[in-house]
Design an enzyme around this catalytic site. Sequence first.
Site, PDB file in Angstrom:
ATOM      1  N   LYS A 176      74.473 155.230  46.496  1.00 35.32           N
ATOM      2  CA  LYS A 176      74.849 154.070  47.869  1.00 35.32           C
ATOM      3  C   LYS A 176      74.841 154.730  48.950  1.00 35.32           C
ATOM      4  O   LYS A 176      74.238 153.698  49.786  1.00 35.32           O
ATOM      5  CB  LYS A 176      76.628 154.899  47.634  1.00 35.32           C
ATOM      6  CG  LYS A 176      77.705 154.105  48.175  1.00 35.32           C
ATOM      7  CD  LYS A 176      77.472 152.468  47.764  1.00 35.32           C
ATOM      8  CE  LYS A 176      78.955 152.104  47.124  1.00 35.32           C
ATOM      9  NZ  LYS A 176      78.669 150.644  46.844  1.00 35.32           N
ATOM     10  N   LYS A 197      74.178 144.767  48.741  1.00 34.17           N
ATOM     11  CA  LYS A 197      73.714 145.249  50.040  1.00 34.17           C
ATOM     12  C   LYS A 197      72.084 145.927  50.184  1.00 34.17           C
ATOM     13  O   LYS A 197      71.498 145.967  51.306  1.00 34.17           O
ATOM     14  CB  LYS A 197      74.672 146.691  49.926  1.00 34.17           C
ATOM     15  CG  LYS A 197      75.222 146.992  50.715  1.00 34.17           C
ATOM     16  CD  LYS A 197      76.563 148.637  50.863  1.00 34.17           C
ATOM     17  CE  LYS A 197      76.791 148.830  50.124  1.00 34.17           C
ATOM     18  NZ  LYS A 197      78.538 148.588  50.018  1.00 34.17           N
ATOM     19  N   LYS A 214      89.698 151.003  52.859  1.00 30.65           N
ATOM     20  CA  LYS A 214      88.492 151.905  52.711  1.00 30.65           C
ATOM     21  C   LYS A 214      88.657 151.835  54.653  1.00 30.65           C
ATOM     22  O   LYS A 214      88.665 150.387  54.998  1.00 30.65           O
ATOM     23  CB  LYS A 214      87.450 151.661  51.749  1.00 30.65           C
ATOM     24  CG  LYS A 214      85.813 152.468  52.651  1.00 30.65           C
ATOM     25  CD  LYS A 214      85.044 152.007  51.886  1.00 30.65           C
ATOM     26  CE  LYS A 214      84.090 150.790  52.980  1.00 30.65           C
ATOM     27  NZ  LYS A 214      83.716 149.838  52.181  1.00 30.65           N
ATOM     28  N   ASP A 254      74.602 145.947  44.233  1.00 35.89           N
ATOM     29  CA  ASP A 254      75.120 146.723  45.624  1.00 35.89           C
ATOM     30  C   ASP A 254      76.320 145.622  46.096  1.00 35.89           C
ATOM     31  O   ASP A 254      75.411 144.990  47.043  1.00 35.89           O
ATOM     32  CB  ASP A 254      74.692 147.479  45.797  1.00 35.89           C
ATOM     33  CG  ASP A 254      76.498 148.349  46.553  1.00 35.89           C
ATOM     34  OD1 ASP A 254      76.766 148.798  46.391  1.00 35.89           O
ATOM     35  OD2 ASP A 254      75.428 149.438  47.667  1.00 35.89           O
TER      36      ASP A 254
END
Length: 505
Positions: free
Chosen positions: A347, A461, A390, A298
């Site tokens: 996520k 991530k 976003k 990620d």
Amino acid sequence: MKVQSTTTQQDDHFLISNYDYKSTNIEKNGDKYIAKPQITNFKFKTDTRIPKLGVMLVGWGGNNGTTLTGGILANKFNITWNSKRGTHQPNFYGSLTQSSVIKIGTCNTEEVFVPFKDVLPMVNPCDIVFGGWDISSMNLADAMNRAQVVEYDLQQKLRPYLEKLVPLPSIYYPDFIAANQGDRADNVIPGNNKLEHLNIIRKNIADFKQQNNLDKVILLWTANTERFCVEDPNIHGTAEKLLKSIESSHPEISASTIFACAACLEGCSFINGSPQNTIVPGVIELAEKAGVFVAGDDFKTGQTKFKTCLVEYLVGAGIKPKAIISYNHLGNNDGKNLSQESCFKSKERSKKTCVDDILESNKVLYPTEEELNIDHTIVIKYCPETGDSKKAMDEYIAEIFLGGRQTFAVYNVCEDSLLAAPLIMDLLLLCELFERIQFQKDASEYQRFDTVLSWLSYLMKAPKSESGITTINSLSRQRAMLENLVKVCAGLTIDDNLRLEVRYG
Ligand code: NAI
């Protein structure tokens, strides 16, 4: 830059640097620590020949895929474009390798910095040959238009280059991504035979390499976030079991895992840019056997990058974060896919674990397991109107002196793919560079880095590490690790920031 030192040697092909690594071994004696400094000798050997690199993106026609490809072409052909703010020049802002600098030393009392990319020989991003797959058949010019990321004028100027680029048909297992993606899936390899799928993807890679006369290829997953596969040692646990499970078209083999296997079997490194558990143990074994790298999971772009920075600052200042509440709303196709619970869960998992080690390191603030269990809430909502811009809204509540509270409310507009594209480029360039580095410990044989390339954690991530190696999420430690590695390989001195040469000559 040329390093003149008795500890480095360079010929036409290799740069060899000798490095005495200083570490401290801690022994516990009751409630006391005994610290024993030690020195281990390492030799780093970097192949300085720059290969012709090809990159195959899975999800090439998505927001990241089109923005990355178009952005690199804009730089390659120096395409300028106009907006209401004036004429724009292409750049690589947001790329660690292309737009950040490293201190290499001091000239009199002045610190000298050079671009990261100039410390060791690296591939020029403009020389990368791109290809890839997508379940949508749209050419990249139309797909860029659909993505609504790049300014209209630049889209028009890129059209002649991009409309010739059409993604290869891909494998599509609808059970793994949101049902709402079905309406774009018009470019799909037929059938349900997963072994046939694997072989087609392998052939695609081999053809791409041969047709473009490439020295090496790297695969990167930037397709939709999948649900987690239900991991089972009998299905995914070893290379052999994984290949058997593919042969029997087991339902818990995801499309991303097929791509990872195909990459390894074709001798290509594989990077997972989404949160799901693509890189199962069987994939790692295949990569190990093939002598290639895997990295994941990620991309760490906006909100998480900021989070691992802010929490590190608080914990480093002796302030105790007690709650992190993160709201996101986004309107791109990634958000649409994440609106299905199974994909959101993937996520949520990668966003939630990103501060764990930072908190765990400070036993003064968090003496018990229970206190480590802070309120960390992640909310993601799909709101089409926001497009790729976003919005991330985070509240950080921390305990300060004498029971006081410090609260940060952070509003972060992450233009998602404009942050992700340069980061994807860095992942590819650094992965390629690390394929050219070998090391030797205490005069043993030269070996390559561990198969799971945790050196790239600054860009991930939920950084994946080789088992037994703890994950570092702190952004500054992750960056220092990368910076120091390239400096050591180049034969430069690592900076401990004491600046004694400036203070005392
Ligand atoms: P996107 O939805 O615009 O692009 C994904 C593309 O993958 C689509 O074109 C879709 O048709 C394609 N696709 C889906 N399944 C496929 C398959 N089996 N084979 C080939 N293609 C397939 O999404 P975007 O914004 O480009 O993001 C891509 C991934 O990167 C997502 O998983 C997202 O969560 C992840 N990511 C993105 C970040 C960002 O800042 N943009 C940050 C962190 C992760």
